[in-house]
Design an enzyme around this catalytic site. Structure first.
Site, PDB file in Angstrom:
ATOM      1  NE  ARG A 148     -89.397  30.380 -11.403  1.00 53.96           N
ATOM      2  CZ  ARG A 148     -88.218  30.826 -11.119  1.00 53.96           C
ATOM      3  NH1 ARG A 148     -87.719  31.513 -10.023  1.00 53.96           N
ATOM      4  NH2 ARG A 148     -87.250  30.225 -12.008  1.00 53.96           N
ATOM      5  CD  GLU A 181     -75.510  30.267 -13.902  1.00 48.32           C
ATOM      6  OE1 GLU A 181     -75.639  31.337 -13.545  1.00 48.32           O
ATOM      7  OE2 GLU A 181     -76.587  29.562 -13.846  1.00 48.32           O
ATOM      8  CB  SER A 220     -80.916  23.963  -7.744  1.00 44.28           C
ATOM      9  OG  SER A 220     -81.624  25.262  -8.273  1.00 44.28           O
ATOM     10  N   GLY A 221     -80.503  23.737 -11.327  1.00 43.82           N
ATOM     11  CA  GLY A 221     -80.978  23.187 -12.487  1.00 43.82           C
ATOM     12  C   GLY A 221     -82.500  22.921 -12.264  1.00 43.82           C
ATOM     13  N   GLY A 222     -82.813  21.597 -12.735  1.00 39.90           N
ATOM     14  CA  GLY A 222     -84.337  21.239 -12.413  1.00 39.90           C
ATOM     15  C   GLY A 222     -84.321  20.590 -11.435  1.00 39.90           C
ATOM     16  NE  ARG A 231     -85.329  26.724 -11.944  1.00 36.74           N
ATOM     17  CZ  ARG A 231     -84.841  25.881 -13.134  1.00 36.74           C
ATOM     18  NH1 ARG A 231     -85.928  25.213 -13.591  1.00 36.74           N
ATOM     19  NH2 ARG A 231     -83.876  25.989 -13.489  1.00 36.74           N
ATOM     20  CE1 TYR A 262     -81.441  30.670 -15.413  1.00 39.76           C
ATOM     21  CE2 TYR A 262     -81.879  32.647 -14.163  1.00 39.76           C
ATOM     22  CZ  TYR A 262     -81.311  31.425 -14.192  1.00 39.76           C
ATOM     23  OH  TYR A 262     -80.679  30.776 -13.130  1.00 39.76           O
TER      24      TYR A 262
END
Lengths: 357, 358
Positions: free
Chosen positions: A39, A183, A266-268, A298, A357
């Site tokens: 990031r 998760e 939120s995934g992608g 994200r 990740y």
């Protein structure tokens, strides 16, 4: 013997319920050192401890943001960090009514004999680590299991192994005072349609809840962090109302009412997509005996990162972007989001193929 | 492949939702010939077809009763019977807005190597039987699995085998247009406390819903008929509010919201007990994303049977007794039951028979 009734039972139930407060959700700021490095690299910032610390301070001290946040998931390093002025991050959070959480898994490893499917590690010594995290101020934990959709995936082995791992993690957390966020992420990668995603999600969630029951987990003291039910990343998009209908139906078919809340990953999805989908779910008129909220990484930080670009003079702008997304998602948990909270990057897809990740 | 999406899907969902109508419930009148024989014997009535027919006619034509019922479960013989005037029972029910249901299991058999645990038979040719029953007017089915609580019971084998049987039965019903009532009865026999019953009930229901998911059953087109969570029959009784709390919590922990309703069995409870417990559940302020109603056999018919005693001159008295219980249970589904000041003879009588076999 049914479910966990140990010394932390009441606290677990209270904390899980608090995280499920309408109008609030979770900031997932638990990127591992490697991931946060990517990031930072995307905005040309060096991956050193001070920069990682500065980014998190930017987020946690954004004026007005924490009122929309019930919990923040941290990476281990961050749990022990402080603001530049020397105040521990956990204190910043607690004073703002935010529960500190901690990522406790140790990433994925491949399952032999499968087509690149994985299981998640981290059970060794987990009890002791949970005790340490609890002593440091953490009150919830997170463990990410990963599944994928393919011609023969997810396999029964992958489902069973990941469900069992989640259940073992969950009960160990509860024995040590941490609310486990469960998760089971089904990656969005692929060209499958929304029906396929729904089928797989229902199968996976049924296996998870059977495993949690087998392992005597106290459901009232847990949270679920699932994927939303969507078409694959290579398939045509659908309206938020469709995502909402399929997602809520999948939960109705598998998730017991005892679970207080769902905090979606939120995934992608872009920031705006994720918010609109969550909002559509909360507008849907159907049986929803659990709160539907967010646990976004994200999708809460993208605009903020871009605005910051690693420069002190941009902190105000970056914090404004963060506040806007927090407020938007807060409204989405109430079904009152009107749209329009866009900063640069808010509509940008955050999909990275075969995301690790 | 997820859940059933065949030609009956919409009809199954609609019928299950209808049975879940608040204020209504199910009359379980599906006693097998042997079992109804015991009931008739208790009032000195001979177990012949005419008497079995006569009893069921008394029940189904009782004035004012059908408005409180969404379904009646029948034994196969009864599905094809008529009133004395020649009207098919299924027509009487349909005109009264009541869905006919049919018991499709063939009783229990012992599982070798267990301490007298059982599984339920009835899968052979079940699809064809369901089609025949559908043609005869049935729109839902019932299959009773039985488990017991003991030092080592229920065993994993008993749980797995019964859950699997229920799931196979359920999907076959759905493929043939019948809403399956899923009944995993945990017998009340024993000296265990309510916590033990809760533990076992949660374990069993979790296994049942996993099996239903594995077998692609459409949950929106099913109903659950569980035991209430109570202390064992040899243990001290507890208040209805305690039963309500433990029962609803067990459902919250195991039963997905997609299931439209729970229709409790009464087990060995007296008519009044069963009604008070159901009422307490519906008064409870907690998450209940499904209707909580009744599917009572003994707990709806006991007073009626005693009042009838097999005599024509008692029919009206017997029908009044049935109306009283139906109305009481209807109120219980709404949480508005005030208790009956004047109980019919038998309303408080325990209906527990040790190690009850249908």
């Amino acid at each position: 013997m049914s479910c966990y009734k140990g010394k932390y039972a009441d606290e677990l139930i209270a904390n899980a319920a608090y995280i499920g407060t309408p109008g609030k959700g979770i900031l997932a700021a638990d990127e591992s050192t490697g991931t946060i490095g990517k990031r930072l690299a995307s905005i040309n910032v060096e991956n050193v401890e001070t920069n990682r610390r500065a980014l998190r301070e930017l987020l946690f001290t954004t004026p007005g943001a924490l009122q929309y946040i019930s919990g923040i998931i941290l990476f281990e390093e961050t749990l022990y960090q402080k603001t530049a002025a020397g105040k521990p991050f956990v204190d910043v959070m607690k004073e703002a009514g935010v529960l500190p959480g901690i990522k406790v898994d140790k990433g994925t490893v491949e399952l032999a004999g499968t087509n690149g499917e994985t299981t998640t590690q981290g059970l060794d010594g987990l009890a002791r680590r949970c005790q340490q995290y609890y002593a440091a101020g953490a009150r919830f934990a997170k463990w990410r299991a990963v599944l994928k959709i393919g011609p023969n995936e997810p396999s029964q082995l992958a489902i069973n192994e990941n469900a069992n791992g989640l259940a073992r993690y969950a009960i160990i957390c509860q024995e040590n005072g941490l609310v486990p966020i469960v998760e089971p992420e089904i990656l969005v990668d692929g060209s499958h349609d929304i029906n396929k995603c729904a089928e797989v999600t229902e199968r996976v969630l049924a296996a998870c809840y059977k495993a949690l029951n087998d392992h005597h987990v106290l459901l009232e003291g847990t949270l679920l962090k699932p994927n939303m039910v969507t078409p694959g990343s290579d398939a045509a998009k659908v309206a938020p109302e469709v995502v909402a209908e399929y997602t809520v139906r999948a939960l109705q078919r598998t998730m017991p009412a005892a679970v207080p809340a769902v905090v979606f990953l939120s995934g992608g999805q872009s920031e705006e997509e994720a918010t609109r989908n969550l909002d559509a779910m909360n507008k849907l008129k159907t049986k929803k005996p659990w709160f539907l909220s967010f646990s976004f990484g994200r999708a809460l930080q993208q605009s903020t990162l871009k605005a910051w670009a690693g420069k002190d003079e941009n902190i105000g702008k970056a914090q404004a972007a963060f506040l806007a997304r927090c407020k938007a998602n807060s409204e989405a948990t109430l079904g009152t989001y009107q749209g329009g909270a866009l900063s640069e990057g808010a509509s940008e897809s955050l999909h990275v193929k075969d995301y690790k990740y």
